[in-house]
Structures are given as C-alpha cells and as structure tokens.
Design a protein around this motif. Sequence first.
Motif, PDB file in Angstrom:
ATOM      1  N   LEU A 264       0.826  -1.208   0.000  1.00 27.90           N
ATOM      2  CA  LEU A 264       0.000   0.000   0.000  1.00 27.90           C
ATOM      3  C   LEU A 264       0.860   1.259   0.000  1.00 27.90           C
ATOM      4  O   LEU A 264       0.551   2.243  -0.688  1.00 27.90           O
ATOM      5  CB  LEU A 264      -0.933  -0.008   1.206  1.00 27.90           C
ATOM      6  CG  LEU A 264      -2.056  -1.048   1.187  1.00 27.90           C
ATOM      7  CD1 LEU A 264      -2.783  -1.064   2.522  1.00 27.90           C
ATOM      8  CD2 LEU A 264      -3.040  -0.764   0.058  1.00 27.90           C
ATOM      9  N   SER A 265       1.935   1.229   0.785  1.00 28.81           N
ATOM     10  CA  SER A 265       2.819   2.392   0.858  1.00 28.81           C
ATOM     11  C   SER A 265       3.484   2.671  -0.480  1.00 28.81           C
ATOM     12  O   SER A 265       3.662   3.826  -0.869  1.00 28.81           O
ATOM     13  CB  SER A 265       3.871   2.175   1.946  1.00 28.81           C
ATOM     14  OG  SER A 265       4.688   3.313   2.095  1.00 28.81           O
ATOM     15  N   GLU A 266       3.826   1.615  -1.207  1.00 28.89           N
ATOM     16  CA  GLU A 266       4.435   1.793  -2.525  1.00 28.89           C
ATOM     17  C   GLU A 266       3.411   2.312  -3.536  1.00 28.89           C
ATOM     18  O   GLU A 266       3.754   3.104  -4.419  1.00 28.89           O
ATOM     19  CB  GLU A 266       5.034   0.472  -3.000  1.00 28.89           C
ATOM     20  CG  GLU A 266       6.267   0.055  -2.201  1.00 28.89           C
ATOM     21  CD  GLU A 266       6.740  -1.346  -2.562  1.00 28.89           C
ATOM     22  OE1 GLU A 266       5.986  -2.062  -3.275  1.00 28.89           O
ATOM     23  OE2 GLU A 266       7.847  -1.729  -2.129  1.00 28.89           O
ATOM     24  N   GLN A 267       2.165   1.879  -3.417  1.00 26.31           N
ATOM     25  CA  GLN A 267       1.125   2.339  -4.330  1.00 26.31           C
ATOM     26  C   GLN A 267       0.730   3.791  -4.060  1.00 26.31           C
ATOM     27  O   GLN A 267       0.382   4.531  -4.985  1.00 26.31           O
ATOM     28  CB  GLN A 267      -0.110   1.439  -4.214  1.00 26.31           C
ATOM     29  CG  GLN A 267       0.078   0.035  -4.748  1.00 26.31           C
ATOM     30  CD  GLN A 267      -1.181  -0.810  -4.608  1.00 26.31           C
ATOM     31  OE1 GLN A 267      -2.205  -0.348  -4.130  1.00 26.31           O
ATOM     32  NE2 GLN A 267      -1.095  -2.058  -5.038  1.00 26.31           N
ATOM     33  N   THR A 268       0.776   4.180  -2.781  1.00 29.83           N
ATOM     34  CA  THR A 268       0.370   5.534  -2.389  1.00 29.83           C
ATOM     35  C   THR A 268       1.463   6.103  -1.481  1.00 29.83           C
ATOM     36  O   THR A 268       1.306   6.166  -0.253  1.00 29.83           O
ATOM     37  CB  THR A 268      -0.990   5.499  -1.661  1.00 29.83           C
ATOM     38  OG1 THR A 268      -1.915   4.690  -2.385  1.00 29.83           O
ATOM     39  CG2 THR A 268      -1.580   6.897  -1.511  1.00 29.83           C
ATOM     40  N   PRO A 269       2.583   6.540  -2.061  1.00 27.80           N
ATOM     41  CA  PRO A 269       3.762   6.903  -1.252  1.00 27.80           C
ATOM     42  C   PRO A 269       3.575   8.120  -0.364  1.00 27.80           C
ATOM     43  O   PRO A 269       4.348   8.306   0.584  1.00 27.80           O
ATOM     44  CB  PRO A 269       4.853   7.144  -2.310  1.00 27.80           C
ATOM     45  CG  PRO A 269       4.116   7.419  -3.577  1.00 27.80           C
ATOM     46  CD  PRO A 269       2.858   6.608  -3.499  1.00 27.80           C
ATOM     47  N   ASP A 270       2.595   8.947  -0.627  1.00 28.22           N
ATOM     48  CA  ASP A 270       2.383  10.130   0.208  1.00 28.22           C
ATOM     49  C   ASP A 270       1.563   9.836   1.453  1.00 28.22           C
ATOM     50  O   ASP A 270       1.372  10.730   2.290  1.00 28.22           O
ATOM     51  CB  ASP A 270       1.683  11.226  -0.603  1.00 28.22           C
ATOM     52  CG  ASP A 270       2.562  11.788  -1.710  1.00 28.22           C
ATOM     53  OD1 ASP A 270       3.800  11.727  -1.551  1.00 28.22           O
ATOM     54  OD2 ASP A 270       2.016  12.268  -2.717  1.00 28.22           O
ATOM     55  N   SER A 271       1.060   8.622   1.569  1.00 30.55           N
ATOM     56  CA  SER A 271       0.241   8.243   2.712  1.00 30.55           C
ATOM     57  C   SER A 271       0.982   7.281   3.626  1.00 30.55           C
ATOM     58  O   SER A 271       1.895   6.561   3.198  1.00 30.55           O
ATOM     59  CB  SER A 271      -1.065   7.582   2.251  1.00 30.55           C
ATOM     60  OG  SER A 271      -1.914   8.504   1.609  1.00 30.55           O
ATOM     61  N   SER A 272       0.575   7.267   4.880  1.00 33.14           N
ATOM     62  CA  SER A 272       1.041   6.272   5.842  1.00 33.14           C
ATOM     63  C   SER A 272      -0.080   5.270   6.087  1.00 33.14           C
ATOM     64  O   SER A 272      -1.261   5.628   6.082  1.00 33.14           O
ATOM     65  CB  SER A 272       1.436   6.936   7.159  1.00 33.14           C
ATOM     66  OG  SER A 272       2.558   7.768   6.985  1.00 33.14           O
ATOM     67  N   ALA A 285      -1.417  -9.541  13.558  1.00 36.57           N
ATOM     68  CA  ALA A 285      -0.235  -8.693  13.640  1.00 36.57           C
ATOM     69  C   ALA A 285      -0.558  -7.321  13.075  1.00 36.57           C
ATOM     70  O   ALA A 285      -1.489  -7.155  12.285  1.00 36.57           O
ATOM     71  CB  ALA A 285       0.933  -9.329  12.870  1.00 36.57           C
ATOM     72  N   ILE A 286       0.242  -6.326  13.492  1.00 37.77           N
ATOM     73  CA  ILE A 286       0.062  -4.945  13.062  1.00 37.77           C
ATOM     74  C   ILE A 286       1.357  -4.453  12.439  1.00 37.77           C
ATOM     75  O   ILE A 286       2.448  -4.675  12.983  1.00 37.77           O
ATOM     76  CB  ILE A 286      -0.324  -4.039  14.249  1.00 37.77           C
ATOM     77  CG1 ILE A 286      -1.642  -4.512  14.878  1.00 37.77           C
ATOM     78  CG2 ILE A 286      -0.443  -2.580  13.809  1.00 37.77           C
ATOM     79  CD1 ILE A 286      -1.995  -3.790  16.166  1.00 37.77           C
ATOM     80  N   SER A 287       1.233  -3.777  11.299  1.00 38.50           N
ATOM     81  CA  SER A 287       2.399  -3.191  10.637  1.00 38.50           C
ATOM     82  C   SER A 287       2.065  -1.774  10.204  1.00 38.50           C
ATOM     83  O   SER A 287       0.936  -1.491   9.804  1.00 38.50           O
ATOM     84  CB  SER A 287       2.815  -4.027   9.422  1.00 38.50           C
ATOM     85  OG  SER A 287       3.943  -3.456   8.780  1.00 38.50           O
ATOM     86  N   VAL A 288       3.041  -0.901  10.302  1.00 30.49           N
ATOM     87  CA  VAL A 288       2.878   0.505   9.925  1.00 30.49           C
ATOM     88  C   VAL A 288       3.966   0.882   8.929  1.00 30.49           C
ATOM     89  O   VAL A 288       5.143   0.579   9.135  1.00 30.49           O
ATOM     90  CB  VAL A 288       2.951   1.427  11.163  1.00 30.49           C
ATOM     91  CG1 VAL A 288       2.849   2.892  10.748  1.00 30.49           C
ATOM     92  CG2 VAL A 288       1.856   1.073  12.152  1.00 30.49           C
ATOM     93  N   LYS A 289       3.579   1.550   7.843  1.00 33.09           N
ATOM     94  CA  LYS A 289       4.517   1.994   6.817  1.00 33.09           C
ATOM     95  C   LYS A 289       4.117   3.372   6.327  1.00 33.09           C
ATOM     96  O   LYS A 289       2.923   3.696   6.278  1.00 33.09           O
ATOM     97  CB  LYS A 289       4.511   1.034   5.624  1.00 33.09           C
ATOM     98  CG  LYS A 289       5.029  -0.371   5.911  1.00 33.09           C
ATOM     99  CD  LYS A 289       6.522  -0.368   6.106  1.00 33.09           C
ATOM    100  CE  LYS A 289       7.026  -1.790   6.320  1.00 33.09           C
ATOM    101  NZ  LYS A 289       8.470  -1.821   6.597  1.00 33.09           N
ATOM    102  N   GLY A 290       5.097   4.187   5.936  1.00 34.22           N
ATOM    103  CA  GLY A 290       4.801   5.452   5.299  1.00 34.22           C
ATOM    104  C   GLY A 290       5.427   6.628   6.000  1.00 34.22           C
ATOM    105  O   GLY A 290       6.004   6.497   7.086  1.00 34.22           O
ATOM    106  N   PRO A 291       5.327   7.821   5.431  1.00 33.90           N
ATOM    107  CA  PRO A 291       6.025   9.016   5.936  1.00 33.90           C
ATOM    108  C   PRO A 291       5.375   9.674   7.138  1.00 33.90           C
ATOM    109  O   PRO A 291       5.976  10.527   7.760  1.00 33.90           O
ATOM    110  CB  PRO A 291       6.014   9.954   4.728  1.00 33.90           C
ATOM    111  CG  PRO A 291       4.759   9.600   3.981  1.00 33.90           C
ATOM    112  CD  PRO A 291       4.626   8.101   4.150  1.00 33.90           C
ATOM    113  N   LYS A 292       4.134   9.338   7.463  1.00 38.20           N
ATOM    114  CA  LYS A 292       3.421  10.044   8.535  1.00 38.20           C
ATOM    115  C   LYS A 292       3.169   9.105   9.705  1.00 38.20           C
ATOM    116  O   LYS A 292       2.055   8.894  10.137  1.00 38.20           O
ATOM    117  CB  LYS A 292       2.107  10.604   8.010  1.00 38.20           C
ATOM    118  CG  LYS A 292       2.288  11.557   6.816  1.00 38.20           C
ATOM    119  CD  LYS A 292       0.948  12.034   6.285  1.00 38.20           C
ATOM    120  CE  LYS A 292       1.122  12.957   5.087  1.00 38.20           C
ATOM    121  NZ  LYS A 292      -0.158  13.400   4.523  1.00 38.20           N
TER     122      LYS A 292
END
Length: 298
Positions: A264-272, A285-292
């Motif tokens: 998801l982060s690669e598809q929408t790089p401006d979002s977290s 499990a929980i994972s978080v990716k992105g700039p915010k």
Amino acid sequence: MQLFVRDLTVIDFSYLCPIRGMVGESWIVDVLLDGGLDEQNMVLDFAKVKRTIKNTIDDVADHRLLIPTACSEIRWQQQGDRVWMDFNSLQGDIHLACPAQAFALIPTEIIDFESVNAFLQKALKEALPENVNGIALTLRNELHETPFYHYSHGLRKHDGNCQRIAHGHRSPINVFENGIAAPQWDEYWSRRWKDIYLGCADDLVDVDELELSPQTSVSEETHYGFHYVAPQGDFQLAMPKKRCEIIPHDTTVELLAEFIAKTLSEQTPDSSFKVIAYEGVGKGAISVKGPKLNAQLD
C-alpha cells in the motif's frame, strides 16, 4: 445433566471445494455434553473438557486439509504414511503428495458444518469418559463487520502443525490510511485474496520436479509447484496459478501484515498505512509503513 462450553476452541484448516477450489477456514467450536455425574458430582471437570476435546479436535482436524472422500472429483491413495491427492475444481486441478497427518479424510461429498461435525463427534466419543452419554457440537464462523478473505498456506520453518503445506484461515483485515479507517483498502484485499493460496517464493519448484500421482498432468503454464521438507516430512503441492499469489518471504501473519503495508505504501507513497491483519479468530499482527508514522500511530 448437560454441560456446555462456548468458544472452546478454533479450528484453522483448509478444505477442497468443487466450486471454490482450496479454501482456508476458521471455525469456532461450542460444545454441549450430556451425561451422568461422576464421583465429583460433575459430568466432566471443565479443565478436562477443554483439554480432552481441544486436544482431540487439534489432533484430527486443526491445521489440516479436509478432504471430502465421497466427492466424485477426487482421487486419493495412501501408501504407508504418505497420501497422494488429485482434485478437480472449477478453479483448476489441485494435486498434493504429503504425509498422511496433513489431511483429514472425511466420508462426505462436500465439506460443511454438518459433515465435519459428524467427523469430530465420532473422534470425541472415543476420547471422552463413559459417563458422557452424548455430545453436541456447534461449528460457526466469527461474525465480521469488515471485509475478510480466505487464504491457505504452509510454513516450512514452523516446528508445529503450521508446517503443513495446505492449511488456512478466514481472516478479517483493517487498514488505516493517515490514521483514518480506509474500508476501500479492506475491500481491496478481501477481493485480492479471496480463496487464495499464498505461496512463499523460496518454496517454488518446477512442476515437473514434483513426485505426484502417476495420473497427474500439469504444466508450468497453468500451475505453480511448491515443495519443501519440514520436520513432519516431505510436502509437495501443484496449485493453479490463477488461485495463487507468490509472496517474496514466509507467509507468517507478521510478514503478511508487513507485505500489505509495504504494498500500500508503494502504491500511495504520500500516505502512511497501519495494517491490522488477522490469522483466523482473535489473533494477528500490526504493521505501519509510510512518511506520517506519528499520525498513523495516534
């Protein structure tokens, strides 16, 4: 006298369906016992109920591939501790060669609540004490308010029953984009992984390397081949490519959550993105990716 236990256990398994192919499932088990009182004035001690029934269900059905042996679309044979399985479905042919403990052979035309219930009751009657005159099981799905998917997989490195190459789960998913629930992404993954086999890239082999039943005929154009040796034995599987997604690492729920968040982060790089991925009922499990990340974690 009757004794009941709700939510006694969860069966995580896969089964073969002539229409859907290989389907991952998670069923909750409720139990009702009918019998006389023992010397403790109990039908059966609650601790023994949980231990005996759960252990029996785990032994005969959990983390196995359930096979409807009376179905006209299936062929199977067993030699010693090894079983060869060929199955025709509308999603394509499925072929396996695995240790016998990877399967549950159920004498029915179709896998459903009723047929599995009868199979489990037979096993339980042999395990419970004589004062238990009757046992009733309720098998049910967890009710989900958000989308979910059915997936099958195998974990070669696992030291328990998860190493079996064709077991699965029915799993909800919750995605948050920039800290806000994003149901469109929940729906996207539920469609993408509907009745999917999630194969690890390290387990891929050419299908002509597999030692399947003599009547098996598959090609590289239509099928992926999966093969690994784990503590329980040698596992081989040929799955229709259209029902698979190849994951570049193991398919533990931790890494699947990471895979979804990274995708998801690669598809929408401006979002977290915060991804809550489940493995069946009540765990995940929980994972978080992105700039915010700060906004995402709040």
